[in-house]
Design a protein around this motif. Structure first.
Motif, mmCIF file in Angstrom:
data_model
loop_
_atom_site.group_PDB
_atom_site.id
_atom_site.type_symbol
_atom_site.label_atom_id
_atom_site.label_comp_id
_atom_site.label_asym_id
_atom_site.label_seq_id
_atom_site.Cartn_x
_atom_site.Cartn_y
_atom_site.Cartn_z
ATOM 1 N N GLY A 66 21.517 -8.548 -52.200
ATOM 2 C CA GLY A 66 20.312 -9.313 -52.484
ATOM 3 C C GLY A 66 19.514 -9.626 -51.229
ATOM 4 N N PRO A 67 18.287 -10.104 -51.424
ATOM 5 C CA PRO A 67 17.406 -10.380 -50.283
ATOM 6 C C PRO A 67 17.879 -11.591 -49.467
ATOM 7 C CG PRO A 67 16.343 -11.059 -52.323
ATOM 8 C CD PRO A 67 17.639 -10.390 -52.699
ATOM 9 N N LEU A 68 17.841 -11.404 -48.159
ATOM 10 C CA LEU A 68 18.095 -12.495 -47.222
ATOM 11 C C LEU A 68 16.769 -13.091 -46.777
ATOM 12 C CD1 LEU A 68 20.814 -10.794 -44.998
ATOM 13 C CD2 LEU A 68 21.176 -12.387 -46.884
ATOM 14 N N GLN A 69 15.759 -12.232 -46.802
ATOM 15 C CA GLN A 69 14.404 -12.657 -46.438
ATOM 16 C C GLN A 69 13.438 -11.810 -47.257
ATOM 17 O OE1 GLN A 69 13.227 -13.175 -42.214
ATOM 18 N NE2 GLN A 69 11.831 -11.485 -42.632
ATOM 19 N N ALA A 70 12.401 -12.432 -47.775
ATOM 20 C CA ALA A 70 11.412 -11.725 -48.579
ATOM 21 C C ALA A 70 10.064 -12.421 -48.408
ATOM 22 C CB ALA A 70 11.834 -11.721 -50.041
ATOM 23 N N PRO A 71 8.988 -11.687 -48.695
ATOM 24 C CA PRO A 71 7.667 -12.329 -48.617
ATOM 25 C C PRO A 71 7.598 -13.555 -49.525
ATOM 26 C CG PRO A 71 7.451 -9.962 -48.878
ATOM 27 C CD PRO A 71 8.901 -10.292 -49.066
ATOM 28 N N THR A 72 6.922 -14.579 -49.031
ATOM 29 C CA THR A 72 6.740 -15.803 -49.803
ATOM 30 C C THR A 72 5.264 -16.161 -49.817
ATOM 31 O OG1 THR A 72 6.991 -17.225 -47.885
ATOM 32 C CG2 THR A 72 9.020 -16.674 -49.111
ATOM 33 N N LYS A 73 4.926 -17.174 -50.567
ATOM 34 C CA LYS A 73 3.538 -17.643 -50.614
ATOM 35 C C LYS A 73 3.099 -18.113 -49.227
ATOM 36 C CE LYS A 73 0.732 -20.984 -53.138
ATOM 37 N NZ LYS A 73 0.755 -22.053 -54.135
ATOM 38 N N GLU A 74 4.039 -18.778 -48.511
ATOM 39 C CA GLU A 74 3.732 -19.284 -47.176
ATOM 40 C C GLU A 74 3.725 -18.172 -46.115
ATOM 41 O OE1 GLU A 74 6.373 -20.587 -49.018
ATOM 42 O OE2 GLU A 74 5.139 -22.185 -49.866
ATOM 43 N N TRP A 75 4.485 -17.101 -46.344
ATOM 44 C CA TRP A 75 4.574 -15.997 -45.372
ATOM 45 C C TRP A 75 4.535 -14.667 -46.128
ATOM 46 C CZ3 TRP A 75 9.449 -14.547 -42.066
ATOM 47 C CH2 TRP A 75 9.081 -13.672 -41.040
ATOM 48 N N PRO A 76 3.363 -14.276 -46.591
ATOM 49 C CA PRO A 76 3.241 -13.076 -47.435
ATOM 50 C C PRO A 76 3.560 -11.771 -46.702
ATOM 51 C CG PRO A 76 1.093 -14.059 -47.050
ATOM 52 C CD PRO A 76 2.111 -14.979 -46.447
ATOM 53 N N GLU A 77 3.420 -11.749 -45.381
ATOM 54 C CA GLU A 77 3.685 -10.506 -44.632
ATOM 55 C C GLU A 77 5.135 -10.422 -44.119
ATOM 56 O OE1 GLU A 77 2.262 -13.612 -41.905
ATOM 57 O OE2 GLU A 77 1.302 -12.770 -43.648
ATOM 58 N N ALA A 78 5.979 -11.337 -44.535
ATOM 59 C CA ALA A 78 7.384 -11.316 -44.100
ATOM 60 C C ALA A 78 8.059 -10.027 -44.569
ATOM 61 C CB ALA A 78 8.135 -12.519 -44.657
ATOM 62 N N PRO A 79 8.803 -9.397 -43.694
ATOM 63 C CA PRO A 79 9.513 -8.176 -44.122
ATOM 64 C C PRO A 79 10.669 -8.536 -45.064
ATOM 65 C CG PRO A 79 10.153 -8.752 -41.878
ATOM 66 C CD PRO A 79 9.071 -9.716 -42.286
ATOM 67 N N ARG A 80 10.912 -7.666 -46.013
ATOM 68 C CA ARG A 80 12.039 -7.877 -46.920
ATOM 69 C C ARG A 80 13.297 -7.348 -46.221
ATOM 70 N NH1 ARG A 80 12.819 -8.397 -52.652
ATOM 71 N NH2 ARG A 80 14.891 -7.673 -53.203
ATOM 72 N N ILE A 81 14.303 -8.188 -46.087
ATOM 73 C CA ILE A 81 15.577 -7.800 -45.478
ATOM 74 C C ILE A 81 16.674 -8.149 -46.468
ATOM 75 C CG2 ILE A 81 17.176 -8.146 -43.562
ATOM 76 C CD1 ILE A 81 14.743 -8.970 -41.861
ATOM 77 N N ASN A 82 17.408 -7.148 -46.874
ATOM 78 C CA ASN A 82 18.501 -7.354 -47.827
ATOM 79 C C ASN A 82 19.841 -7.379 -47.101
ATOM 80 O OD1 ASN A 82 16.671 -7.314 -49.874
ATOM 81 N ND2 ASN A 82 17.364 -5.413 -50.787
ATOM 82 N N ALA A 83 20.790 -8.064 -47.699
ATOM 83 C CA ALA A 83 22.161 -8.042 -47.200
ATOM 84 C C ALA A 83 22.699 -6.627 -47.354
ATOM 85 C CB ALA A 83 23.026 -9.023 -47.980
ATOM 86 N N LYS A 84 23.598 -6.245 -46.476
ATOM 87 C CA LYS A 84 24.256 -4.940 -46.584
ATOM 88 C C LYS A 84 25.753 -5.145 -46.416
ATOM 89 C CE LYS A 84 20.541 -1.894 -45.040
ATOM 90 N NZ LYS A 84 19.950 -1.876 -46.319
ATOM 91 N N LEU A 85 26.502 -4.405 -47.201
ATOM 92 C CA LEU A 85 27.951 -4.488 -47.186
ATOM 93 C C LEU A 85 28.503 -3.112 -46.836
ATOM 94 C CD1 LEU A 85 30.403 -6.377 -48.012
ATOM 95 C CD2 LEU A 85 30.308 -5.201 -50.215
ATOM 96 N N HIS A 86 29.381 -3.057 -45.840
ATOM 97 C CA HIS A 86 30.044 -1.797 -45.531
ATOM 98 C C HIS A 86 31.236 -1.655 -46.467
ATOM 99 C CE1 HIS A 86 32.828 0.935 -43.393
ATOM 100 N NE2 HIS A 86 31.710 1.617 -43.283
ATOM 101 N N THR A 87 31.358 -0.493 -47.107
ATOM 102 C CA THR A 87 32.436 -0.218 -48.052
ATOM 103 C C THR A 87 33.155 1.043 -47.623
ATOM 104 O OG1 THR A 87 31.257 -1.275 -49.870
ATOM 105 C CG2 THR A 87 32.957 0.319 -50.474
ATOM 106 N N LEU A 88 34.470 0.977 -47.623
ATOM 107 C CA LEU A 88 35.305 2.113 -47.223
ATOM 108 C C LEU A 88 36.424 2.235 -48.248
ATOM 109 C CD1 LEU A 88 35.526 3.966 -44.579
ATOM 110 C CD2 LEU A 88 37.388 2.443 -43.962
ATOM 111 N N LYS A 89 36.629 3.435 -48.765
ATOM 112 C CA LYS A 89 37.754 3.688 -49.673
ATOM 113 C C LYS A 89 38.706 4.638 -48.958
ATOM 114 C CE LYS A 89 39.002 5.408 -54.256
ATOM 115 N NZ LYS A 89 38.483 6.051 -55.489
#
Length: 194
Positions: A97-120
């Motif tokens: 899910g998003p850790l940071q996304a554009p908001t009304k107060e900061w519309p130009e904010a970059p969208r940064i999503n969480a990332k999980l490393h997975t190894l099988k």
């Protein structure tokens, strides 16, 4: 690999071991690589080899340290790469899910999503009579995450995921490390392969 019971001392050891077990004594079983391991050695975890943890949602528990399990696997199965080892089956990054996304107060904010490393991985070890036994498990580690209000990247995620996967495989095989029978059948994830 020579079956121990086919050696000159094998039948005598088996006879003595059965009598000792009937009398309620502990038995030490011979293993490959010239090592002997007490039957209850792998079922008893040294308390200093455990650590407390807090999981997602506040779940708290105690885990066995993976390095302890690796040391036990080496004692029972022999050196890593000879008596046991692993193969990486999957190595990927999953987006959360998003850790940071554009908001009304900061519309130009970059969208940064969480990332999980997975190894099988598929962990293998030589079981009773030298047959190759395998178990598969996943390891996971947050790679891009929010920590104390800051978005951070954990550059050690791949190493941590591998350690996590190996630890999960070995934790399920503690009974599989039973030094007398090599019987890991008490674990539902155990399977023998030719």
């Amino acid at each position: 690999m020579t079956d121990f019971l086919d050696t000159p001392e094998g039948p005598d050891w088996l006879h003595d071991a059965i009598n000792a077990l009937i009398c309620g004594d502990n038995v030490t079983a011979p293993r490959a690589h010239g090592k002997s391991v007490a039957l209850d050695q792998v079922d008893t975890t040294d308390p200093s080899a455990t650590k407390n943890f807090t999981g997602m949602g506040g779940f708290k528990g105690t885990a066995i340290k993976p390095t302890y399990l690796m040391r036990k696997a080496t004692e029972v199965f022999g050196p890593c790469g000879e008596g046991w080892g692993w193969t990486v089956l999957e190595d990927r990054f999953d987006e959360g899910g998003p850790l940071q996304a554009p908001t009304k107060e900061w519309p130009e904010a970059p969208r940064i999503n969480a990332k999980l490393h997975t190894l099988k991985i598929e962990l293998w070890y030589l079981g009773k009579d030298g047959q190759k036994c395998t178990v598969q498990h996943y390891g996971h580690t947050p790679f891009v995450l929010l920590q104390q209000g800051k978005i951070i990247t954990d550059w050690e995620a791949a190493k941590k995921s591998l350690t996590d996967a190996i630890g999960k495989c070995l934790q399920g095989q503690r009974r599989g490390m039973d030094s007398l029978s090599g019987d890991a059948g008490t674990s539902s994830s155990h399977q023998s392969v030719p």
